[in-house]
Design a protein around this motif. Structure first.
Motif, PDB file in Angstrom:
ATOM      1  N   LYS A  34       0.822  -1.212   0.000  1.00 56.27           N
ATOM      2  CA  LYS A  34       0.000   0.000   0.000  1.00 56.27           C
ATOM      3  C   LYS A  34       0.859   1.266   0.000  1.00 56.27           C
ATOM      4  O   LYS A  34       0.525   2.238  -0.644  1.00 56.27           O
ATOM      5  CB  LYS A  34      -0.928   0.036   1.226  1.00 56.27           C
ATOM      6  CG  LYS A  34      -1.838  -1.165   1.356  1.00 56.27           C
ATOM      7  CD  LYS A  34      -2.891  -1.184   0.299  1.00 56.27           C
ATOM      8  CE  LYS A  34      -3.822  -2.380   0.520  1.00 56.27           C
ATOM      9  NZ  LYS A  34      -4.268  -2.991  -0.660  1.00 56.27           N
ATOM     10  N   TYR A  35       1.969   1.230   0.744  1.00 57.58           N
ATOM     11  CA  TYR A  35       2.797   2.422   0.935  1.00 57.58           C
ATOM     12  C   TYR A  35       4.257   2.127   0.592  1.00 57.58           C
ATOM     13  O   TYR A  35       4.727   1.004   0.737  1.00 57.58           O
ATOM     14  CB  TYR A  35       2.711   2.911   2.386  1.00 57.58           C
ATOM     15  CG  TYR A  35       1.331   3.388   2.748  1.00 57.58           C
ATOM     16  CD1 TYR A  35       0.934   4.688   2.456  1.00 57.58           C
ATOM     17  CD2 TYR A  35       0.424   2.535   3.353  1.00 57.58           C
ATOM     18  CE1 TYR A  35      -0.329   5.129   2.763  1.00 57.58           C
ATOM     19  CE2 TYR A  35      -0.859   2.967   3.668  1.00 57.58           C
ATOM     20  CZ  TYR A  35      -1.222   4.263   3.364  1.00 57.58           C
ATOM     21  OH  TYR A  35      -2.485   4.695   3.655  1.00 57.58           O
ATOM     22  N   PHE A  36       4.942   3.179   0.164  1.00 55.13           N
ATOM     23  CA  PHE A  36       6.367   3.079  -0.110  1.00 55.13           C
ATOM     24  C   PHE A  36       7.056   4.324   0.438  1.00 55.13           C
ATOM     25  O   PHE A  36       6.422   5.338   0.712  1.00 55.13           O
ATOM     26  CB  PHE A  36       6.639   2.941  -1.613  1.00 55.13           C
ATOM     27  CG  PHE A  36       6.459   4.217  -2.387  1.00 55.13           C
ATOM     28  CD1 PHE A  36       7.554   5.009  -2.723  1.00 55.13           C
ATOM     29  CD2 PHE A  36       5.197   4.657  -2.776  1.00 55.13           C
ATOM     30  CE1 PHE A  36       7.400   6.187  -3.440  1.00 55.13           C
ATOM     31  CE2 PHE A  36       5.030   5.820  -3.490  1.00 55.13           C
ATOM     32  CZ  PHE A  36       6.129   6.597  -3.821  1.00 55.13           C
ATOM     33  N   SER A  37       8.364   4.210   0.614  1.00 61.63           N
ATOM     34  CA  SER A  37       9.158   5.373   1.019  1.00 61.63           C
ATOM     35  C   SER A  37      10.437   5.397   0.194  1.00 61.63           C
ATOM     36  O   SER A  37      10.934   4.353  -0.231  1.00 61.63           O
ATOM     37  CB  SER A  37       9.493   5.329   2.514  1.00 61.63           C
ATOM     38  OG  SER A  37      10.326   4.228   2.798  1.00 61.63           O
ATOM     39  N   VAL A  38      10.922   6.601  -0.047  1.00 64.13           N
ATOM     40  CA  VAL A  38      12.174   6.794  -0.774  1.00 64.13           C
ATOM     41  C   VAL A  38      13.025   7.748   0.043  1.00 64.13           C
ATOM     42  O   VAL A  38      12.626   8.887   0.284  1.00 64.13           O
ATOM     43  CB  VAL A  38      11.938   7.387  -2.183  1.00 64.13           C
ATOM     44  CG1 VAL A  38      13.264   7.631  -2.891  1.00 64.13           C
ATOM     45  CG2 VAL A  38      11.049   6.478  -3.022  1.00 64.13           C
ATOM     46  N   GLU A  39      14.158   7.265   0.518  1.00 63.31           N
ATOM     47  CA  GLU A  39      15.098   8.156   1.198  1.00 63.31           C
ATOM     48  C   GLU A  39      15.737   9.054   0.152  1.00 63.31           C
ATOM     49  O   GLU A  39      15.914   8.651  -0.996  1.00 63.31           O
ATOM     50  CB  GLU A  39      16.193   7.355   1.904  1.00 63.31           C
ATOM     51  CG  GLU A  39      15.746   6.677   3.161  1.00 63.31           C
ATOM     52  CD  GLU A  39      16.904   6.004   3.880  1.00 63.31           C
ATOM     53  OE1 GLU A  39      18.076   6.425   3.702  1.00 63.31           O
ATOM     54  OE2 GLU A  39      16.633   5.042   4.613  1.00 63.31           O
ATOM     55  N   THR A  40      16.087  10.255   0.565  1.00 69.97           N
ATOM     56  CA  THR A  40      16.744  11.167  -0.369  1.00 69.97           C
ATOM     57  C   THR A  40      17.999  10.504  -0.913  1.00 69.97           C
ATOM     58  O   THR A  40      18.848  10.029  -0.155  1.00 69.97           O
ATOM     59  CB  THR A  40      17.106  12.494   0.321  1.00 69.97           C
ATOM     60  OG1 THR A  40      15.903  13.081   0.826  1.00 69.97           O
ATOM     61  CG2 THR A  40      17.759  13.452  -0.648  1.00 69.97           C
ATOM     62  N   ILE A  41      18.069  10.448  -2.219  1.00 71.24           N
ATOM     63  CA  ILE A  41      19.198   9.808  -2.883  1.00 71.24           C
ATOM     64  C   ILE A  41      20.457  10.625  -2.622  1.00 71.24           C
ATOM     65  O   ILE A  41      20.437  11.852  -2.682  1.00 71.24           O
ATOM     66  CB  ILE A  41      18.903   9.668  -4.392  1.00 71.24           C
ATOM     67  CG1 ILE A  41      17.705   8.744  -4.574  1.00 71.24           C
ATOM     68  CG2 ILE A  41      20.116   9.162  -5.150  1.00 71.24           C
ATOM     69  CD1 ILE A  41      17.148   8.714  -5.966  1.00 71.24           C
ATOM     70  N   LYS A  42      21.531   9.920  -2.335  1.00 67.97           N
ATOM     71  CA  LYS A  42      22.807  10.576  -2.046  1.00 67.97           C
ATOM     72  C   LYS A  42      23.640  10.617  -3.321  1.00 67.97           C
ATOM     73  O   LYS A  42      23.505   9.763  -4.187  1.00 67.97           O
ATOM     74  CB  LYS A  42      23.547   9.817  -0.958  1.00 67.97           C
ATOM     75  CG  LYS A  42      22.813   9.786   0.364  1.00 67.97           C
ATOM     76  CD  LYS A  42      23.536   8.893   1.360  1.00 67.97           C
ATOM     77  CE  LYS A  42      22.811   8.851   2.673  1.00 67.97           C
ATOM     78  NZ  LYS A  42      21.723   7.895   2.713  1.00 67.97           N
ATOM     79  N   SER A  43      24.504  11.597  -3.392  1.00 65.91           N
ATOM     80  CA  SER A  43      25.383  11.709  -4.548  1.00 65.91           C
ATOM     81  C   SER A  43      26.812  11.400  -4.132  1.00 65.91           C
ATOM     82  O   SER A  43      27.391  12.083  -3.296  1.00 65.91           O
ATOM     83  CB  SER A  43      25.315  13.110  -5.149  1.00 65.91           C
ATOM     84  OG  SER A  43      26.164  13.183  -6.269  1.00 65.91           O
ATOM     85  N   GLU A  44      27.360  10.342  -4.708  1.00 69.10           N
ATOM     86  CA  GLU A  44      28.756   9.982  -4.486  1.00 69.10           C
ATOM     87  C   GLU A  44      29.615  10.331  -5.695  1.00 69.10           C
ATOM     88  O   GLU A  44      30.816  10.110  -5.685  1.00 69.10           O
ATOM     89  CB  GLU A  44      28.865   8.488  -4.185  1.00 69.10           C
ATOM     90  CG  GLU A  44      28.172   8.082  -2.899  1.00 69.10           C
ATOM     91  CD  GLU A  44      28.231   6.584  -2.648  1.00 69.10           C
ATOM     92  OE1 GLU A  44      28.789   5.841  -3.486  1.00 69.10           O
ATOM     93  OE2 GLU A  44      27.706   6.157  -1.622  1.00 69.10           O
ATOM     94  N   ALA A  45      28.982  10.845  -6.746  1.00 71.25           N
ATOM     95  CA  ALA A  45      29.711  11.229  -7.948  1.00 71.25           C
ATOM     96  C   ALA A  45      30.319  12.608  -7.722  1.00 71.25           C
ATOM     97  O   ALA A  45      29.601  13.575  -7.441  1.00 71.25           O
ATOM     98  CB  ALA A  45      28.782  11.253  -9.149  1.00 71.25           C
ATOM     99  N   ALA A  46      31.620  12.688  -7.829  1.00 70.33           N
ATOM    100  CA  ALA A  46      32.330  13.920  -7.486  1.00 70.33           C
ATOM    101  C   ALA A  46      31.904  15.114  -8.329  1.00 70.33           C
ATOM    102  O   ALA A  46      31.837  16.235  -7.827  1.00 70.33           O
ATOM    103  CB  ALA A  46      33.837  13.695  -7.623  1.00 70.33           C
ATOM    104  N   ASN A  47      31.582  14.913  -9.575  1.00 68.52           N
ATOM    105  CA  ASN A  47      31.284  16.046 -10.450  1.00 68.52           C
ATOM    106  C   ASN A  47      29.792  16.245 -10.722  1.00 68.52           C
ATOM    107  O   ASN A  47      29.427  17.041 -11.575  1.00 68.52           O
ATOM    108  CB  ASN A  47      32.048  15.912 -11.763  1.00 68.52           C
ATOM    109  CG  ASN A  47      31.831  14.572 -12.421  1.00 68.52           C
ATOM    110  OD1 ASN A  47      31.289  13.657 -11.816  1.00 68.52           O
ATOM    111  ND2 ASN A  47      32.265  14.446 -13.652  1.00 68.52           N
ATOM    112  N   ALA A  48      28.933  15.534  -9.988  1.00 66.71           N
ATOM    113  CA  ALA A  48      27.488  15.714 -10.168  1.00 66.71           C
ATOM    114  C   ALA A  48      27.049  17.027  -9.518  1.00 66.71           C
ATOM    115  O   ALA A  48      27.520  17.370  -8.434  1.00 66.71           O
ATOM    116  CB  ALA A  48      26.734  14.553  -9.547  1.00 66.71           C
ATOM    117  N   PRO A  49      26.163  17.757 -10.157  1.00 63.16           N
ATOM    118  CA  PRO A  49      25.646  18.985  -9.545  1.00 63.16           C
ATOM    119  C   PRO A  49      24.928  18.675  -8.233  1.00 63.16           C
ATOM    120  O   PRO A  49      24.334  17.607  -8.074  1.00 63.16           O
ATOM    121  CB  PRO A  49      24.652  19.521 -10.584  1.00 63.16           C
ATOM    122  CG  PRO A  49      25.011  18.847 -11.856  1.00 63.16           C
ATOM    123  CD  PRO A  49      25.628  17.537 -11.493  1.00 63.16           C
TER     124      PRO A  49
END
Length: 169
Positions: A34-49
């Protein structure tokens, strides 16, 4: 008369095999979900904005709600599906080199890794590694078209996540 009887028998055989209803769906959702959750995605890519990972997070939430019928858990319910993720690659590279060593096209490639935890009806964990790209004219300024590129790449990455969730391969 024989042709009429053959036609009638053929008609009965064909209609008895015909489906009574046809539906098109992305896959099957477990009825206990019925329900889902998504944690804020983390950025490990050094050059990603800095704004890219939160943008991908929000688009993932929206698409799961729109395409599966699951509801985003706002803290009042137990989530049957919990998704975490990391952007692990963000790269811009030339792909169409001309004779004078100038690129006519560049490729933005984004790679993300997701863990999907399912708590119901039985515990399960899936990992999805999605690496998708979009090409653009090298003469264009990335800053002016990055929103369109993000939409294109995110759509593909999110499709990979939803496919894995619904197919449970």
């Amino acid at each position: 008369m024989m042709k009429l009887a053959l036609f009638f028998v053929s008609f009965l055989l064909l209609t008895s095999c015909w489906p009574t209803s046809v539906g098109f769906k992305d896959g099957s959702i477990d009825p206990s979900w019925k329900y889902f959750s998504v944690e804020t995605i983390k950025s490990e890519a050094a050059n990603a904005p800095l704004n890219y990972a939160p943008l991908l997070t929000e688009e993932l939430k929206d698409e799961i709600q729109n395409r599966t019928g699951l509801k985003l858990n706002t803290g009042n319910h137990e989530s049957q599906i919990n998704i975490t993720g990391n952007v692990i690659g963000y790269e811009i590279a030339p792909v169409a080199i001309q004779g004078n060593d100038n690129a006519s096209k560049n490729r933005l490639t984004i790679t993300a890794m997701f863990d999907i935890f399912i708590t119901s009806p039985e515990e399960d964990m899936m990992q999805v590694r999605a690496s998708r790209f979009a090409d653009y004219d090298a003469a264009q300024d990335l800053g002016s078209i990055e929103t369109n590129l993000y939409e294109e790449v995110n759509r593909q990455i999110i499709q990979d996540v939803i496919n894995e969730l619904l197919s449970n391969w």
